[in-house]
Design a protein around this motif. Structure first.
Motif, mmCIF file in Angstrom:
data_model
loop_
_atom_site.group_PDB
_atom_site.id
_atom_site.type_symbol
_atom_site.label_atom_id
_atom_site.label_comp_id
_atom_site.label_asym_id
_atom_site.label_seq_id
_atom_site.Cartn_x
_atom_site.Cartn_y
_atom_site.Cartn_z
ATOM 1 N N LYS A 10 -2.190 -6.853 -15.995
ATOM 2 C CA LYS A 10 -0.934 -6.659 -15.273
ATOM 3 C C LYS A 10 -0.879 -5.348 -14.495
ATOM 4 O O LYS A 10 -0.414 -5.333 -13.346
ATOM 5 C CB LYS A 10 0.243 -6.755 -16.241
ATOM 6 N N PRO A 11 -1.324 -4.207 -15.055
ATOM 7 C CA PRO A 11 -1.280 -2.970 -14.256
ATOM 8 C C PRO A 11 -2.082 -3.067 -12.970
ATOM 9 O O PRO A 11 -1.649 -2.601 -11.921
ATOM 10 C CB PRO A 11 -1.877 -1.921 -15.208
ATOM 11 N N ALA A 12 -3.266 -3.675 -13.032
ATOM 12 C CA ALA A 12 -4.080 -3.827 -11.831
ATOM 13 C C ALA A 12 -3.425 -4.789 -10.847
ATOM 14 O O ALA A 12 -3.513 -4.600 -9.623
ATOM 15 C CB ALA A 12 -5.474 -4.327 -12.202
ATOM 16 N N LEU A 13 -2.754 -5.811 -11.359
ATOM 17 C CA LEU A 13 -2.053 -6.747 -10.496
ATOM 18 C C LEU A 13 -0.933 -6.043 -9.729
ATOM 19 O O LEU A 13 -0.721 -6.288 -8.542
ATOM 20 C CB LEU A 13 -1.470 -7.904 -11.318
ATOM 21 N N VAL A 14 -0.227 -5.161 -10.427
ATOM 22 C CA VAL A 14 0.867 -4.434 -9.788
ATOM 23 C C VAL A 14 0.341 -3.531 -8.678
ATOM 24 O O VAL A 14 0.896 -3.483 -7.574
ATOM 25 C CB VAL A 14 1.645 -3.607 -10.830
ATOM 26 N N ILE A 15 -0.737 -2.813 -8.958
ATOM 27 C CA ILE A 15 -1.304 -1.911 -7.952
ATOM 28 C C ILE A 15 -1.835 -2.711 -6.770
ATOM 29 O O ILE A 15 -1.683 -2.310 -5.600
ATOM 30 C CB ILE A 15 -2.423 -1.060 -8.577
ATOM 31 N N THR A 16 -2.450 -3.860 -7.033
ATOM 32 C CA THR A 16 -2.932 -4.724 -5.955
ATOM 33 C C THR A 16 -1.781 -5.224 -5.096
ATOM 34 O O THR A 16 -1.864 -5.242 -3.863
ATOM 35 C CB THR A 16 -3.696 -5.920 -6.550
ATOM 36 N N ALA A 17 -0.690 -5.626 -5.758
ATOM 37 C CA ALA A 17 0.484 -6.092 -5.021
ATOM 38 C C ALA A 17 1.082 -4.975 -4.174
ATOM 39 O O ALA A 17 1.487 -5.195 -3.025
ATOM 40 C CB ALA A 17 1.527 -6.643 -5.995
ATOM 41 N N LEU A 18 1.123 -3.771 -4.725
ATOM 42 C CA LEU A 18 1.670 -2.640 -3.977
ATOM 43 C C LEU A 18 0.817 -2.313 -2.757
ATOM 44 O O LEU A 18 1.339 -2.021 -1.678
ATOM 45 C CB LEU A 18 1.777 -1.408 -4.880
ATOM 46 N N PHE A 19 -0.494 -2.358 -2.930
ATOM 47 C CA PHE A 19 -1.380 -2.074 -1.798
ATOM 48 C C PHE A 19 -1.208 -3.125 -0.705
ATOM 49 O O PHE A 19 -1.145 -2.782 0.494
ATOM 50 C CB PHE A 19 -2.833 -2.035 -2.268
ATOM 51 N N SER A 20 -1.114 -4.386 -1.080
ATOM 52 C CA SER A 20 -0.898 -5.449 -0.099
ATOM 53 C C SER A 20 0.461 -5.290 0.572
ATOM 54 O O SER A 20 0.593 -5.492 1.787
ATOM 55 C CB SER A 20 -0.990 -6.820 -0.783
ATOM 56 N N PHE A 21 1.457 -4.909 -0.223
ATOM 57 C CA PHE A 21 2.804 -4.705 0.321
ATOM 58 C C PHE A 21 2.818 -3.597 1.363
ATOM 59 O O PHE A 21 3.358 -3.767 2.465
ATOM 60 C CB PHE A 21 3.765 -4.375 -0.827
ATOM 61 N N MET A 22 2.220 -2.456 1.037
ATOM 62 C CA MET A 22 2.230 -1.329 1.956
ATOM 63 C C MET A 22 1.402 -1.620 3.214
ATOM 64 O O MET A 22 1.735 -1.157 4.309
ATOM 65 C CB MET A 22 1.700 -0.079 1.262
ATOM 66 N N THR A 23 0.323 -2.383 3.054
ATOM 67 C CA THR A 23 -0.489 -2.748 4.214
ATOM 68 C C THR A 23 0.321 -3.540 5.226
ATOM 69 O O THR A 23 0.271 -3.276 6.437
ATOM 70 C CB THR A 23 -1.713 -3.567 3.774
#
Length: 291
Positions: free
Chosen positions: A207-220
């Motif tokens: 889950k922590p890695a999923l959150v960071i991945t989602a945040l990176f995609s969001f900011m992109t």
């Protein structure tokens, strides 16, 4: 006594550095907020105060009710949500395959993902534009009227997803590597199939890695301007960065309106970080398993 004094001095220096860093990070945002409160007669003042004299919310009223800001917001949310869904889905499955499976081209694929990060995304604009044009995705035509999704929005989703994917795959692959394979073996022995073991056992731990991945995609997707500016010609289809640029004219710019729009654009980003902060900080240990 000297040890305690050294410890207190060290803590004081660390806290002082952190406070200065926070102040330096917040000051530009506060300045933008202050400019958004300026009345029209004080747009070009040289005052360094954060809150201007006679503050007003007129700029926010103008942005929300006289400019198509809400339309731009809807377009940005549409593109961003689809980018996050596609990016996270592909990164979680591809990262798992690269972490757990041995197949021909595995190392070459990982190396290719890594090499793509060495070049700026702007280098991909021309070839991607030509490729999207061949598929007819540079048109401003609406393809899903219910949500207002156009072909050019679909083109942006494809470009943003592919841009963020290599780093997200490496990130997920690295996190999966920290989770012992014995957990999946135990799940398979208990009667789960491969997908069930991934979905019910591995994914919750990641889950922590999923959150960071989602945040990176969001900011992109949320902050990107260059590609969107090239593809979009209809102002009703603008995303927020393109719409914000449209507020600035060649000879005259209403800086209060520009600043107010900038503040409003920051609100969803702050909300996302606040909502996910417990996963970013406290949740980072959820996936840690000692072997």
């Amino acid at each position: 006594m000297s040890v305690k004094k050294d410890s207190k001095l060290k803590r004081f220096i660390i806290h002082f550095i952190l406070l200065v860093s926070v102040a330096l990070a917040l000051y530009p945002a506060l300045r933008v907020f202050g400019i958004s409160l300026r009345p029209t007669s004080a747009l070009h003042t040289s005052s360094i105060g954060i809150i201007p004299d006679n503050p007003t919310l007129e700029a926010y009223k103008t942005i929300l009710f006289e400019k198509p800001f809400l339309t731009w917001l809807k377009n940005s949310l549409l593109v961003t949500v689809f980018t996050v869904i596609i990016g996270v889905s592909l990164a979680t499955t591809a990262g798992y395959a690269f972490s757990r499976k041995k197949f021909t081209g595995r190392k070459a694929g990982l190396t290719f993902f890594l090499v793509t990060q060495m070049f700026p995304a702007t280098m991909l604009i021309l070839p991607m534009y030509l490729l999207l044009a061949q598929f007819g995705l540079t048109s401003q035509e609406i393809i899903i009227p219910f949500i207002g999704l156009s072909k050019v929005h679909l083109a942006l989703i494809i470009m943003y997803s592919t841009t963020a994917l290599p780093l997200c795959v490496w990130q997920m692959k690295g996190y999966y590597d920290t989770i012992p394979g014995s957990l999946e073996e135990a799940a398979l022995v208990d009667g789960l199939n491969q997908f069930q073991a991934f979905y019910k056992i591995i994914l919750p731990l990641a889950k922590p890695a999923l959150v960071i991945t989602a945040l990176f995609s969001f900011m992109t997707a949320w902050n990107e301007f260059m590609v969107a500016r090239i593809l979009m010609t209809d102002s009703n289809l603008y995303t927020l960065p393109v719409g914000l640029r449209n507020l600035a004219s060649q000879f005259n710019t209403q800086w209060a309106n520009f600043a107010a729009a900038s503040v409003l654009i920051m609100v969803p980003v702050m909300a996302v970080f606040l909502i996910l902060s417990r996963y970013l900080v406290g949740g980072l240990t959820l996936g840690g398993v000692k072997g």
